[in-house]
Scaffold this motif. Structure first.
Motif, mmCIF file in Angstrom:
data_model
loop_
_atom_site.group_PDB
_atom_site.id
_atom_site.type_symbol
_atom_site.label_atom_id
_atom_site.label_comp_id
_atom_site.label_asym_id
_atom_site.label_seq_id
_atom_site.Cartn_x
_atom_site.Cartn_y
_atom_site.Cartn_z
ATOM 1 N N GLY A 18 -2.863 -0.195 14.563
ATOM 2 C CA GLY A 18 -1.619 -0.406 13.813
ATOM 3 C C GLY A 18 -0.957 -1.700 14.225
ATOM 4 N N GLY A 19 0.312 -1.594 14.588
ATOM 5 C CA GLY A 19 1.126 -2.767 14.875
ATOM 6 C C GLY A 19 0.543 -3.675 15.949
ATOM 7 N N MET A 20 -0.073 -3.081 16.970
ATOM 8 C CA MET A 20 -0.614 -3.903 18.056
ATOM 9 C C MET A 20 -1.726 -4.831 17.538
ATOM 10 N N GLY A 77 2.192 4.090 7.535
ATOM 11 C CA GLY A 77 1.862 4.106 8.959
ATOM 12 C C GLY A 77 0.781 5.106 9.303
ATOM 13 N N ARG A 78 0.487 5.133 10.588
ATOM 14 C CA ARG A 78 -0.501 6.077 11.109
ATOM 15 C C ARG A 78 0.079 7.488 11.022
ATOM 16 N N PHE A 79 -0.815 8.493 11.059
ATOM 17 C CA PHE A 79 -0.349 9.881 10.991
ATOM 18 C C PHE A 79 -0.225 10.454 12.409
ATOM 19 N N LEU A 106 4.269 11.135 16.586
ATOM 20 C CA LEU A 106 5.444 10.331 16.950
ATOM 21 C C LEU A 106 6.060 9.605 15.746
ATOM 22 N N LYS A 107 5.269 9.401 14.712
ATOM 23 C CA LYS A 107 5.756 8.633 13.564
ATOM 24 C C LYS A 107 6.606 9.481 12.629
ATOM 25 N N GLY A 108 6.548 10.813 12.786
ATOM 26 C CA GLY A 108 7.511 11.682 12.098
ATOM 27 C C GLY A 108 7.242 11.980 10.637
ATOM 28 N N GLN A 136 -5.208 4.690 3.031
ATOM 29 C CA GLN A 136 -5.069 3.467 3.834
ATOM 30 C C GLN A 136 -5.178 2.260 2.899
ATOM 31 N N LYS A 137 -4.392 1.240 3.156
ATOM 32 C CA LYS A 137 -4.427 0.029 2.313
ATOM 33 C C LYS A 137 -4.524 -1.212 3.179
ATOM 34 N N ASP A 138 -5.143 -2.236 2.613
ATOM 35 C CA ASP A 138 -5.143 -3.538 3.267
ATOM 36 C C ASP A 138 -3.720 -4.105 3.193
ATOM 37 N N GLY A 195 8.224 -1.593 15.353
ATOM 38 C CA GLY A 195 8.380 -1.036 14.003
ATOM 39 C C GLY A 195 8.138 -2.085 12.935
ATOM 40 N N LEU A 196 6.884 -2.563 12.870
ATOM 41 C CA LEU A 196 6.577 -3.664 11.945
ATOM 42 C C LEU A 196 6.838 -3.312 10.484
ATOM 43 N N VAL A 197 6.599 -2.051 10.113
ATOM 44 C CA VAL A 197 6.749 -1.738 8.681
ATOM 45 C C VAL A 197 8.204 -1.917 8.230
ATOM 46 N N LEU A 210 10.218 -4.253 9.254
ATOM 47 C CA LEU A 210 10.370 -5.698 9.040
ATOM 48 C C LEU A 210 9.669 -6.121 7.733
ATOM 49 N N GLU A 211 8.502 -5.538 7.490
ATOM 50 C CA GLU A 211 7.756 -5.877 6.269
ATOM 51 C C GLU A 211 8.536 -5.438 5.020
ATOM 52 N N ALA A 212 9.156 -4.244 5.092
ATOM 53 C CA ALA A 212 9.955 -3.763 3.956
ATOM 54 C C ALA A 212 11.092 -4.745 3.679
HETATM 55 N N1 UDP Z 1 -0.678 -0.906 7.847
HETATM 56 C C1 UDP Z 1 -1.607 -1.357 6.922
HETATM 57 N N2 UDP Z 1 -2.192 -0.447 6.087
HETATM 58 C C2 UDP Z 1 -1.900 0.876 6.117
HETATM 59 C C3 UDP Z 1 -0.948 1.318 7.060
HETATM 60 C C4 UDP Z 1 -0.361 0.408 7.907
HETATM 61 O O1 UDP Z 1 -1.898 -2.549 6.847
HETATM 62 O O2 UDP Z 1 -2.490 1.611 5.336
HETATM 63 C C5 UDP Z 1 -0.060 -1.895 8.770
HETATM 64 C C6 UDP Z 1 1.385 -2.204 8.447
HETATM 65 O O3 UDP Z 1 1.467 -3.211 7.473
HETATM 66 C C7 UDP Z 1 1.950 -2.626 9.813
HETATM 67 C C8 UDP Z 1 1.062 -1.876 10.812
HETATM 68 O O4 UDP Z 1 -0.054 -1.372 10.100
HETATM 69 O O5 UDP Z 1 1.806 -4.021 9.986
HETATM 70 C C9 UDP Z 1 1.805 -0.726 11.480
HETATM 71 O O6 UDP Z 1 2.640 -1.248 12.456
HETATM 72 P P1 UDP Z 1 3.940 -0.505 12.978
HETATM 73 O O7 UDP Z 1 4.554 -1.369 14.017
HETATM 74 O O8 UDP Z 1 4.823 -0.132 11.839
HETATM 75 O O9 UDP Z 1 3.388 0.867 13.589
HETATM 76 P P2 UDP Z 1 2.367 1.164 14.791
HETATM 77 O O10 UDP Z 1 1.033 1.355 14.177
HETATM 78 O O11 UDP Z 1 2.417 0.010 15.743
HETATM 79 O O12 UDP Z 1 2.870 2.429 15.382
#
Ligand code: UDP
Length: 409
Positions: free
Chosen positions: A18-20, A221-223, A226-228, A281-283, A307-309, A311-313
């Protein structure tokens, strides 16, 4: 860079990716563009050897295999770290490489960073991404074992610098890990402003086949518990006019995964099958229409490093409802673009969502985007470079002091 457990080019939004991974990819790409040369080490799905990929300009990704290493869970990797370090070291020596700086990501790689800094005689900068103690405080999901916390403490003690993405993480490191405050600097995460751009809501909905008059909530996000996502599903019945609500869910490991099955059972139990759409899942390049189609992005997390999503929103001009996690609450407050809720409970989330969807004076999309423009990856990379430079200078200075002390003896 060390990212041993998670492949920076893995599929985003799935179990351990994910974000990392976004952070490592984007940071490495920007550093590479500026002429820095980066090797990123990660594990391979093979059981031995290595595979080299030219990822971006000046950036190589090195997948390393060790016997029995490929299918290990994160925690099970811990005893194998010395073997991974040996594999890194074999590669480095065979290629006759020296490095000026080590940047480790997450505690498993932080441990490798500790091993490397002793032999490579260069500073070790670390980013934890999440902290075991803070995760455990949430009481959500499986507790993190003591050996993770002990390893994190060791990294805090031995590394030269810690990059914390928020003031909140800096406070946590000082309070719960006794980290010296002068070792930690705050460098935020970023957003790709070229990918994440606003588009008209009606066009985005048409593209995704979503009803133009529904209220659309978005989860990306991931399932991970912690993500709720579970509490967010529980929230739907509490929303006014619930039959006009659509919750679009992006991410996850597909229909076969245990997490998906658990969510489906919940949806059936709550009788909200008509309201929930699993997009899968999406690119990242396919995400902007999802953000733009939504009335609000919801982050019902118990814990986020940044919390990258969120910021993206905002880069796509959309408001966010979130718990007070990572950087998201301060981003929401400074832009007035959304609502920060007390807890990821159905009552709080429903009140927060309702306050945003009923708000007639939300800032326009351009204003929301404007509020986050400073979080571009080039800006983040410049700040990280300054940290690397200062860590290197500090090491030279300490070395000089040591020699001076020896001479005067
Ligand atoms: N993301 C994505 N496709 C998906 C789901 C998530 O590209 O189907 C990306 C999303 O754009 C974001 C990252 O995964 O950049 C998730 O980062 P975030 O910090 O929100 O959560 P983390 O995974 O670090 O808990």
């Amino acid at each position: 860079m060390l990212s041993i457990h998670s492949d920076p080019i893995g599929v985003l939004g799935t179990k351990d990716t994910g974000g990392m991974s976004v952070y490592i990819r984007e940071l490495a790409r920007e550093l590479g563009k500026c002429g820095h040369v980066i090797d990123i080490y990660t594990r391979s799905q093979d059981t031995e050897g290595y595979c080299l990929t030219d990822l971006y300009e000046n950036v190589r990704l090195i997948h390393l295999g060790i016997p029995n290493g490929h299918s290990l869970s994160k925690l099970a990797m811990y005893p194998f770290l010395p073997k991974y370090f040996r594999a890194i070291e074999n590669f480095r020596l065979a290629e006759n490489l020296t490095y000026d700086i080590i940047h480790s990501h997450y505690w498993l790689s932080g441990q490798l960073g500790n091993m490397a800094q002793k032999l490579w005689e260069c500073p070790h900068v670390t980013t934890f991404h999440t902290l075991g103690k803070i995760k455990n405080q949430t009481g959500v999901g499986q507790p993190e074992p003591d050996f993770r916390i002990a390893a994190e403490k060791e990294i805090v003690e031995n590394c030269q610098r810690i990059l914390a993405p928020t003031a909140r993480e800096r406070r946590n490191l000082i309070q719960f890990y006794n980290a010296p405050s002068d070792k930690i600097n705050i460098v935020p995460c970023g957003v790709n402003l070229k990918i994440f751009n606003p588009m008209p809501k009606a066009d985005a909905r048409q593209r995704l086949g979503l009803n133009p008059s529904d209220t659309i909530l978005l989860y990306i996000g991931r399932f991970d518990p912690l993500k709720g996502l579970g509490p967010l599903l529980d929230t739907i019945p509490y929303l006014a006019d619930r039959h006009r609500i659509g919750l679009v869910i992006v991410g996850g490991d597909g229909d076969e995964s245990a997490e998906y099955q658990i969510m489906m059972q919940k949806i059936k139990k709550l009788g909200i099958d008509q309201q929930v759409i699993f997009a899968g899942q999406k690119d990242q390049h396919d995400l902007p229409p999802y953000y733009s189609a939504a009335d609000v992005l919801v982050m019902p997390s118990s814990y986020e490093s940044f919390g990258l999503v969120g910021l993206e929103a905002m880069a796509c001009g959309r408001p966010v409802v979130s718990t007070a996690v990572g950087a998201v609450d301060s981003l929401i407050r400074r832009s007035n673009a959304g609502c920060v809720v007390d807890a990821p409970t159905p009552h709080s989330l429903a009140a927060g969502i309702q306050s945003v969807v009923d708000n007639p004076v939300l800032p326009p999309a351009e204003k929301i985007r404007e509020s986050i423009l400073e979080y571009s990856w080039p800006n983040v990379a410049a700040a990280v470079t300054a940290e690397y430079e200062s860590a290197i200078c500090m090491q030279y200075y300490e070395e000089e002091e040591r020699i001076r002390a020896q001479v005067s003896c």
